[in-house]
Motif scaffolding. Structure first.
Motif, PDB file in Angstrom:
ATOM      1  N   GLU A 231       0.690  -1.291  -0.057  1.00 58.81           N
ATOM      2  CA  GLU A 231      -0.127   0.026  -0.307  1.00 58.81           C
ATOM      3  C   GLU A 231       0.649   1.425  -0.009  1.00 58.81           C
ATOM      4  N   LYS A 232       1.923   1.756   0.612  1.00 61.17           N
ATOM      5  CA  LYS A 232       2.680   3.062   0.714  1.00 61.17           C
ATOM      6  C   LYS A 232       3.888   2.211  -0.519  1.00 61.17           C
ATOM      7  N   ASN A 233       4.371   1.586  -1.297  1.00 59.03           N
ATOM      8  CA  ASN A 233       5.248   1.048  -1.844  1.00 59.03           C
ATOM      9  C   ASN A 233       6.023   1.911  -1.367  1.00 59.03           C
ATOM     10  N   ILE A 234       6.714   1.436  -0.604  1.00 55.79           N
ATOM     11  CA  ILE A 234       7.906   0.862   0.646  1.00 55.79           C
ATOM     12  C   ILE A 234       8.891   0.077  -0.452  1.00 55.79           C
ATOM     13  N   GLU A 349       7.073   4.763   9.406  1.00 54.51           N
ATOM     14  CA  GLU A 349       6.041   5.135   8.285  1.00 54.51           C
ATOM     15  C   GLU A 349       4.838   5.285   8.364  1.00 54.51           C
ATOM     16  N   GLY A 350       4.518   4.743   9.531  1.00 53.11           N
ATOM     17  CA  GLY A 350       2.728   4.930  10.232  1.00 53.11           C
ATOM     18  C   GLY A 350       2.590   3.554  10.625  1.00 53.11           C
ATOM     19  N   PHE A 443      14.737  11.445  -4.133  1.00 51.13           N
ATOM     20  CA  PHE A 443      14.978   9.878  -3.376  1.00 51.13           C
ATOM     21  C   PHE A 443      13.621   9.693  -2.916  1.00 51.13           C
ATOM     22  N   THR A 444      12.794   8.163  -3.046  1.00 54.73           N
ATOM     23  CA  THR A 444      11.708   7.938  -2.359  1.00 54.73           C
ATOM     24  C   THR A 444      12.392   6.506  -2.485  1.00 54.73           C
ATOM     25  N   LEU A 445      11.489   6.300  -1.366  1.00 53.50           N
ATOM     26  CA  LEU A 445      12.416   4.837   0.147  1.00 53.50           C
ATOM     27  C   LEU A 445      12.075   3.664  -1.254  1.00 53.50           C
TER      28      LEU A 445
END
Length: 465
Positions: A231-234, A349-350, A443-445
């Motif tokens: 869901e968070k595209n981690i 990240e929640g 930068f992205t996770l």
């Protein structure tokens, strides 16, 4: 180090794994694997006899002899639960050979058990502490890190205080929710902080899993973590299979859980997230102590570390790197450091909606990694006693008695491994900070994690380079 001369677990793990590895995964037709098991079972007597010859009894530490006694009989449980139920697929003549091999192997295990009880245990007088000279060389090989033993200890001591202070700040919010009229002092001493943190942790300890349901809980929480990562595209979510299983008996007594990945050549075979059952001889008080430590929040943290996005995910992606050699020669600090990083990253990240109790338990687990690193060298080099180690874990790290007692056993049975969690995490943190600065707005996770995990599992400094 000459571990072959004083560590009986070295041989028991080989004997158990030699058979377990044939029947645990469907990497070849079952008939072929059972026939191979027949061949290996026939060699168990010779192998165990050679181990008795190789071991220099007076050099064996007592704790290693005691643990060997518990693990040795695990080979029989592999035979009874994993081989015998599959035998019907074999033709009669091959079943007859396997039955004969089973009897020979079981007799050998019984003979070895008698030797362990009557010869090894009474005479075991070795020192489990390996000393500074061996420890420093082993640590350098295990970590391949620029950090020395003294630098690791100094950094761990600093983090120990910082994390406890962070736990206090979170504990205040938890405590104030229950006691809204509380006025906290401006400059509390450590004793005051200790009481508030413990009071907040008690709320997490009230949410316990059933004693016989830890595996089922881990399965549910593993799926929950997978859903969050997607869901968070981690990070890329692998589709390689993973199963939560009860830890095989021959592996018990060292850790509560582990991730057993398939070999680098075993494509599409499942990884096993193995969880140890509670020992049958524990008292009600010991069971309660364990369940408090492994409350529902802790099992969630453990499942992140061992499963997603921890070891299962990382190693699945690692094994896609084309070098099988790199998959075999993986770095402990990279793998264990990533597991700790995954725990901390998911909460930041929640995950679980920023639940303060989850955050508190999450920090407690990081504090465990810190005390692991402090104890590792303190025990093997500085002569740290059991009482001092237990005080550090229970009072300093807020661990329950059962967890601390098991960790003391593990610290005696291993050396240099308990430092890998903290050192690896520090290196992962520093690598991410450097890449965030270098990439800036790009930068992205997902981009960072996918690239960081794309090189296999070499020491972090090489990935960073």
């Amino acid at each position: 180090l000459q571990e072959w001369a004083w560590n009986p677990l070295y041989y028991i793990n080989i004997a158990g794994s030699s058979v377990y590895s044939l029947v645990a995964r469907d990497f070849a037709p079952i008939q072929q694997r059972l026939n191979n098991a027949t061949s290996r079972l026939l060699e168990i007597p010779r192998f165990l006899e050679q181990s008795r010859t190789a071991l220099q009894v007076e050099r064996v530490p007592k704790i290693h002899a005691e643990t060997a006694l518990k693990q040795n009989v695990g080979l029989n449980s592999i035979i009874d639960t994993m081989i015998i139920p599959e035998m019907d697929v074999l033709p009669a003549d091959e079943q007859e050979k396997l039955n004969a091999a089973i009897e020979i192997a079981k007799n050998a295990v019984t003979e070895h058990q008698i030797w362990l009880e009557e010869e090894l245990l009474p005479r075991a007088a070795g020192d489990f502490r390996i000393g500074a000279e061996l420890y420093d060389v082993k640590l350098a090989f295990a970590l391949d890190s620029p950090l020395s033993r003294k630098e690791i200890s100094a950094r761990a001591e600093q983090q120990y205080m910082a994390v406890r202070n962070e736990m206090y700040e979170i504990a205040k919010t938890v405590y104030a929710e229950k006691h809204p009229y509380t006025t906290f002092p401006d400059n509390p001493d450590d004793s005051y902080k200790q009481v508030i943190i413990r009071a907040a942790l008690e709320q997490a300890y009230a949410v316990l899993p059933p004693a016989d349901g830890i595996v089922d809980i881990a399965k549910q929480q593993l799926q929950q973590a997978i859903d969050f990562v997607i869901e968070k595209n981690i990070v890329t979510m692998p589709d390689e299979p993973v199963e939560v299983i009860i830890m095989p008996e021959f592996q018990r007594g060292v850790s509560i859980a582990y991730l057993d990945p398939p070999g680098p050549l075993d494509r599409d075979q499942p990884a096993f997230y193995a969880v140890a059952p509670l020992p049958a001889d524990w008292t009600d008080e010991q069971v309660q102590s364990f369940l408090r430590e492994y409350n529902m929040y802790s099992i969630q943290d453990l499942t992140i570390h061992e499963g997603v996005p921890g070891h299962y995910l990382q190693i699945a992606l690692s094994n896609r790197y084309p070098s099988a050699l790199r998959s075999v020669l993986w770095s402990g600090p990279f793998v264990e450091g990533w597991g700790v990083y995954a725990e901390q990253m998911m909460i930041s990240e929640g995950y679980l909606n920023h639940d303060p109790l989850m955050k508190l338990i999450n920090l407690k687990w990081y504090l465990r990694g810190i005390t692991n690193a402090i104890m590792d060298s303190a025990i093997h080099v500085d002569g740290m006693t059991r009482d001092a180690a237990m005080k550090l874990m229970i009072e300093g790290g807020f661990q329950e008695e059962r967890e601390a007692a098991l960790k003391w056993v593990r610290a005696q049975l291993s050396s240099a491994q308990l430092s890998t969690y903290f050192v690896g995490y520090q290196e992962h943190l520093e690598m991410r900070a450097a890449i965030e600065e270098a990439w800036g707005d790009e930068f992205t996770l997902r981009r960072y994690h996918d690239q960081a995990l794309s090189y296999g599992s070499p020491p972090v400094k090489y990935v960073r380079a």
